[in-house]
Design an enzyme around this catalytic site. Structure first.
Site, short mmCIF file in Angstrom:
data_model
loop_
_atom_site.label_atom_id
_atom_site.label_comp_id
_atom_site.label_asym_id
_atom_site.label_seq_id
_atom_site.Cartn_x
_atom_site.Cartn_y
_atom_site.Cartn_z
N SER A 60 -8.29 -66.38 22.12
CA SER A 60 -6.91 -65.92 22.00
C SER A 60 -6.49 -65.22 23.29
O SER A 60 -6.46 -65.85 24.35
CB SER A 60 -6.77 -65.01 20.78
OG SER A 60 -5.42 -64.74 20.50
N HIS A 91 0.26 -67.10 18.00
CA HIS A 91 -0.13 -68.43 17.54
C HIS A 91 0.63 -68.76 16.25
O HIS A 91 0.07 -69.31 15.30
CB HIS A 91 -1.65 -68.52 17.35
CG HIS A 91 -2.41 -67.86 18.45
ND1 HIS A 91 -2.32 -68.28 19.76
CD2 HIS A 91 -3.22 -66.76 18.46
CE1 HIS A 91 -3.06 -67.49 20.52
NE2 HIS A 91 -3.60 -66.56 19.76
#
Length: 331
Positions: free
Chosen positions: A111, A218
């Site tokens: 991430s 996301h």
């Protein structure tokens, strides 16, 4: 021994992170001091002393995680006795400052950790990456999606996705991270996430745990900040990576000409960590080295691939890792 360097994302932060390397390494001190100057506040003090509530705020946590991992990488380079090759800090350093027998075959970040991987591979300087992460956090806070994220244990991404689709309208909640065979992160607006969490628990999820994050990444609605983020990135200097960076959204190496475009997609698309680890392991990466606070990423890796794990978070682990990596043995 073929190795991959991996870097944690938001959620790995903890009060005290980076303090030991700051006190032991000149290069680590320079990284934290540079972060304090660029950001205009004492990020180092928040990392070392808290308060925890401030450190967990997305606008602080993301620069803190990036800075700590880069400081640890620089401390590793300093300990290897070759980091003097670049002395003024004006060029990308990262893995290029390591001896040849320690340089990884791949780098990847989980991430937010993808931005650390860009620094490690020499695509951006630390200062450029820090400014970019700070701007990303500012945009997300000012005009990004509102909502939350949660970790789901004991279910595959496919099962979680099926339950989401049966519970809330399309786009209200999504699988944000496919972290492993039975570990998934979900993102969504608060109301939808509450409904989905209850449905997942009823369907047999072992645990659904809210994450320490103040904005859902996301997640499709985060795409509204994409144009502004893209405009900011055009003002930075981008270089070709010195080692392949396995991208979250594709689980394959970044294409140099498309890195900026891919980082915009990174706001809205799933982190394919399961596939990323398998990609590196299937291409010979037999040792995964996590550089950052804690052991969050290698905790995921061990559930995906049968590989050796090395964690580097402080001066003691730096020394042990260097000895192990140079002799080709596990730490």
């Amino acid at each position: 021994m073929t190795r991959a360097f991996v870097f944690p994302g938001q959620g790995s932060q903890a009060v005290g992170m980076g303090r030991a390397v700051y006190e032991a390494s000149r290069r680590a001190r320079e990284i934290f001091d540079e972060a304090d100057r660029i950001l205009g506040y004492r990020l180092s003090a928040i990392c070392f002393e808290g308060p925890e509530e401030r450190l967990n705020d997305t606008s602080v946590a993301q620069p803190a995680v990036l800075t700590t991992s880069v400081a640890i990488l620089e401390a590793l380079a300093e300990a290897s006795a070759v980091s003097h090759r670049i002395s003024d800090g004006s060029e990308p350093r990262g893995v290029a400052a390591l001896p040849a027998d320690v340089i990884p075959a791949f780098v990847a970040g989980h991430s937010l950790g993808e931005y650390t991987a860009l620094v490690a591979a020499g695509v951006l300087t630390f200062g450029e990456a820090l400014r970019l992460v700070a701007e990303r956090g500012r945009l997300a806070a000012a005009g990004g999606a509102e909502g939350a994220m949660a970790a789901v244990l004991g279910m595959s991404a496919a099962t979680v996705e099926r339950i989401i689709n049966a519970t809330v309208p399309t786009g209200a909640a999504v699988v944000a991270n496919d972290n492993g065979p039975a570990q998934v992160t979900i993102a969504g607006d608060e109301a939808s996430l509450t409904k989905v969490s209850a449905a997942l628990t009823a369907a047999g999820a072992r645990k659904v745990v809210p994450l320490r994050i103040s904005a859902p990444f996301h997640f499709p609605a985060m795409g509204r900040i994409g144009p502004e983020l893209a405009a900011f990135m055009r003002g930075l200097t981008w270089r070709d990576p010195v080692v392949p960076i396995v991208a979250n959204v594709s689980a394959e190496p970044h294409l140099p000409d498309l890195i900026q475009e891919t980082l915009v997609r990174h706001l809205t698309q799933r982190v394919e960590w399961l596939r990323s680890v398998r990609y590196m392991a299937e291409r010979g990466a037999s040792t995964f080295v996590e550089l950052g606070a804690g052991q969050v990423v290698n905790g995921l890796v061990k559930r995906i691939a049968d590989v050796k794990l090395v964690n580097i978070s402080d001066p003691i682990s730096i020394g042990g890792a260097l000895r192990a990596l140079r002799r080709g043995a596990p730490a």
